[in-house]
Design an enzyme around this catalytic site. Structure first.
Site, PDB file in Angstrom:
ATOM      1  N   ASP A  67       4.710  98.480 -29.550  1.00 15.76           N
ATOM      2  CA  ASP A  67       3.533  98.487 -28.491  1.00 15.76           C
ATOM      3  C   ASP A  67       3.740  99.961 -27.400  1.00 15.76           C
ATOM      4  OD1 ASP A  67       5.124  96.899 -26.981  1.00 15.76           O
ATOM      5  OD2 ASP A  67       3.905  95.454 -27.132  1.00 15.76           O
ATOM      6  N   ASN A 136       2.769  83.330 -22.497  1.00 14.23           N
ATOM      7  CA  ASN A 136       1.933  82.382 -22.975  1.00 14.23           C
ATOM      8  C   ASN A 136       1.583  82.937 -24.608  1.00 14.23           C
ATOM      9  OD1 ASN A 136       1.489  85.440 -24.390  1.00 14.23           O
ATOM     10  ND2 ASN A 136      -0.798  85.238 -22.605  1.00 14.23           N
ATOM     11  N   HIS A 138       2.745  85.540 -26.057  1.00 12.55           N
ATOM     12  CA  HIS A 138       2.117  86.384 -26.683  1.00 12.55           C
ATOM     13  C   HIS A 138       3.871  87.098 -27.942  1.00 12.55           C
ATOM     14  CE1 HIS A 138       2.377  89.010 -22.889  1.00 12.55           C
ATOM     15  NE2 HIS A 138       3.625  89.250 -23.380  1.00 12.55           N
ATOM     16  N   GLU A 143      -2.064  88.376 -28.344  1.00 16.77           N
ATOM     17  CA  GLU A 143      -2.297  87.939 -26.946  1.00 16.77           C
ATOM     18  C   GLU A 143      -3.005  86.154 -28.363  1.00 16.77           C
ATOM     19  OE1 GLU A 143      -1.379  88.428 -24.057  1.00 16.77           O
ATOM     20  OE2 GLU A 143      -2.257  89.863 -23.240  1.00 16.77           O
TER      21      GLU A 143
HETATM   22  C1  GLP Z   1       5.661  92.476 -22.242  1.00 18.66           C
HETATM   23  C2  GLP Z   1       6.056  93.053 -24.163  1.00 18.66           C
HETATM   24  C3  GLP Z   1       6.561  92.869 -25.099  1.00 18.66           C
HETATM   25  C4  GLP Z   1       7.537  91.432 -24.281  1.00 18.66           C
HETATM   26  C5  GLP Z   1       7.001  90.325 -23.027  1.00 18.66           C
HETATM   27  C6  GLP Z   1       7.557  89.997 -22.748  1.00 18.66           C
HETATM   28  O1  GLP Z   1       4.273  92.242 -22.414  1.00 18.66           O
HETATM   29  N1  GLP Z   1       4.217  93.728 -24.951  1.00 18.66           N
HETATM   30  O2  GLP Z   1       7.109  92.792 -26.229  1.00 18.66           O
HETATM   31  O3  GLP Z   1       8.635  90.346 -25.390  1.00 18.66           O
HETATM   32  O4  GLP Z   1       5.403  91.077 -22.685  1.00 18.66           O
HETATM   33  O5  GLP Z   1       8.150  91.218 -21.571  1.00 18.66           O
HETATM   34  P1  GLP Z   1       9.486  90.295 -20.292  1.00 18.66           P
HETATM   35  O6  GLP Z   1      10.469  90.485 -21.347  1.00 18.66           O
HETATM   36  O7  GLP Z   1       9.334  91.040 -19.665  1.00 18.66           O
HETATM   37  O8  GLP Z   1       9.247  88.809 -19.860  1.00 18.66           O
END
Ligand code: GLP
Length: 245
Positions: A67, A136, A138, A143
């Site tokens: 992303d 959540n 995702h 989402e």
């Molecule tokens: C972000 C990314 C995800 C990631 C998630 C968790 O928003 N788009 O790909 O896996 O949130 O992030 P973190 O590893 O900082 O907890």
């Protein structure tokens, strides 16, 4: 679905990196799907260390990131392109032209989504996809409520995701409101997936994941339908679940 427990973040990162390195050594032309956020940073550090010590080569590897924020240029320190260049690509022998991140500042965002989806397919699909999980549920930026049939598309970020990611930005108001993300069906087409879960702040999400039926309200639940998923979770993230590994 295989679950591997790691005692802490460092061990999780090492186990995941070792797995990726073995894959790359066996398949030097691997198409690797990459994630951002805090969770995979340790993996990237281990990949760099191994490259420096053991010379694992990335010359023929192609990468596809999950992303990118809409509106951020590749030079923006908060863009995922910048993150990937600085946390991994600049430190290994990868051909930067073979590293792909959606263009969040493209003029025609819809076209860009289609281009990205096509690019993955034309390159033969993703062999191994690394995934984190949002609190959540995702995956990528898909989402809750996202269709399991979705392909690469533009999404609105929920207030909770923007708040969770605000720690990387000067202020909450600077967190973009939209992103381009691989869709859930794009992710599910990967031949193999590693899901990383670390820390107490993911314990609730992980326990939900374990008991949750497959439901679009909790995007990660679809992974239970994938034939080849390995979850590497640390003890803190597993705090609220009882599983036999
Ligand atoms: C972000 C990314 C995800 C990631 C998630 C968790 O928003 N788009 O790909 O896996 O949130 O992030 P973190 O590893 O900082 O907890």
């Amino acid at each position: 679905m295989k679950i591997v427990e790691a005692k802490d973040y460092n061990e999780m990162s090492r186990k995941a990196a070792d797995y990726i390195i073995k894959k790359i050594q066996n398949s030097p032309k691997l198409n690797l799907g990459l994630a951002t956020g805090g969770t995979p940073v340790g993996i990237y550090q281990n990949l760099i260390k191994d490259h420096q010590l053991n010379g694992t080569s990335y010359t023929h590897i192609a990468t596809f990131n999950l992303d990118e924020y809409v509106g951020l240029s590749p030079e923006s320190p908060n863009s995922y392109r910048f993150y990937m260049n600085h946390k991994l690509f600049n430190h290994i022998d990868i051909n930067i032209g073979k590293t792909h991140v959606p263009h969040g500042n493209a003029h025609h965002l819809h076209e860009e989504c289609l281009r990205y989806e096509r690019l993955i397919a034309e390159n033969g699909g993703i062999d191994l996809q690394i995934l984190g999980i949002g609190a959540n549920g995702h995956i990528g930026f898909n989402e809750p409520g996202t269709s399991f049939q979705s392909i690469t598309n533009i999404v609105d970020l929920t207030p909770s995701t923007r708040e969770a990611n605000a720690r990387y930005f000067p202020s909450l108001s600077e967190v973009p409101t939209q992103a381009i993300t691989m869709g859930i069906s794009t992710i599910m087409k990967s031949k193999e997936i590693i899901l990383l879960v670390s820390g107490e702040n993911k314990a609730e999400a992980f326990s939900k994941f374990m008991i949750q039926e497959i439901d679009e309200k909790f995007p990660a639940s679809i992974l239970k339908n994938h034939p080849c998923v390995t979850i590497i979770a640390d003890t803190a993230a597993m705090k609220k679940v009882k599983v036999h590994c």
